[in-house]
Design an enzyme around this catalytic site. Sequence first.
Site, PDB file in Angstrom:
ATOM      1  NE  ARG A   8      45.115  53.741   3.389  1.00 50.59           N
ATOM      2  CZ  ARG A   8      45.726  52.715   2.828  1.00 50.59           C
ATOM      3  NH1 ARG A   8      46.112  52.798   1.554  1.00 50.59           N
ATOM      4  NH2 ARG A   8      45.976  51.624   3.494  1.00 50.59           N
ATOM      5  CD  GLU A  56      56.003  64.082  -4.220  1.00 51.22           C
ATOM      6  OE1 GLU A  56      57.025  64.530  -4.813  1.00 51.22           O
ATOM      7  OE2 GLU A  56      55.918  62.902  -3.808  1.00 51.22           O
ATOM      8  CG  PHE A  81      56.682  62.905   0.121  1.00 45.93           C
ATOM      9  CD1 PHE A  81      57.829  63.101   0.872  1.00 45.93           C
ATOM     10  CD2 PHE A  81      56.271  61.606  -0.121  1.00 45.93           C
ATOM     11  CE1 PHE A  81      58.567  62.028   1.357  1.00 45.93           C
ATOM     12  CE2 PHE A  81      56.991  60.525   0.361  1.00 45.93           C
ATOM     13  CZ  PHE A  81      58.140  60.732   1.109  1.00 45.93           C
TER      14      PHE A  81
END
Length: 313
Positions: A8, A56, A81
């Site tokens: 990330r 989301e 999610f």
Amino acid sequence: MMNKIPNRQVICETLAELARDDRDIMVLASDSRGSAAMAPFAKEFPDQFVEVGIAEQNIVGISAGLAHSGKKPFVTSPACFLSMRSIEQIKVDVAYSGTNVKLVGISGGVSYGALGMSHHSVQDIAVARAIPGLAVVLPADRHETKRMTEALVKHEGGVYVRIGRNPVEDSYGSDEECEFVLGQAVTMRDGADLTIIAAGETVRVALDAHEALKEAGVSCRVINMHTIKPLDEEAVLRAAGETGHIITVEEHSIHGGLGAAVAEVVVQHKPVPMRIVGIPDEPAIAGKTSEVFEHYGISANNLKRLALELLGK
């Protein structure tokens, strides 16, 4: 020395590097700039960063709108999610509408560890690859993540990317060793007796299994199937034809993921003995990634055992 840079962080650094010359690159977060390691990007490019909050479904719709305006949005949100709550928006606003949105599911697989079933994302690949017009990618390590990010900025079309939370051991020696082409698998090690096909963080597991099998006198091919959709069917069929045995290993349910994608090709075109290693049809246990992997046999030792069993040794 164990790598200490999570994928990330590499995505953030690579996008920042490219965004200095490309003002169309946008990053969106769902109250996830910290967990996505995007705080440095938000600080340097406040006009190219959108914080949506814990919403989301909205983040996907907003990103599709930005793409329609000529921007290049990268959505960064927890995979558990993003791939569940907003799947209708992904299907309609991104895939069906043909928008140029990159959906980065962070902390994927069993990365959240102790948080358990509610935060594991081991169905995301199955869901995403069933949606027409959506590519599905899992980079193996920090080096491939950098090359992937560079390629996706240039790529036109919807892509779902899944990365883990913690640093992972390198599968490649450097960025220069790694060439990322969407839809093109990479043969990491060649072999003649059987093939192990892996994706994402399980590529390192497959490489370790290769070494263990080498000591046992088995010639094992290792394929990094970083793009699960579009799948490199030619690489699968070559493996089936040239090695005669296939094992797949993945940080995902055994239903609908990498193993299923490979099996769909093998059973229709070149049937060979095959095993699928992953999370069984049960709520995945809570624990550190290494503990979950070991519990479900996502390990070099278990792959070695299965390979020898498959070969009748």
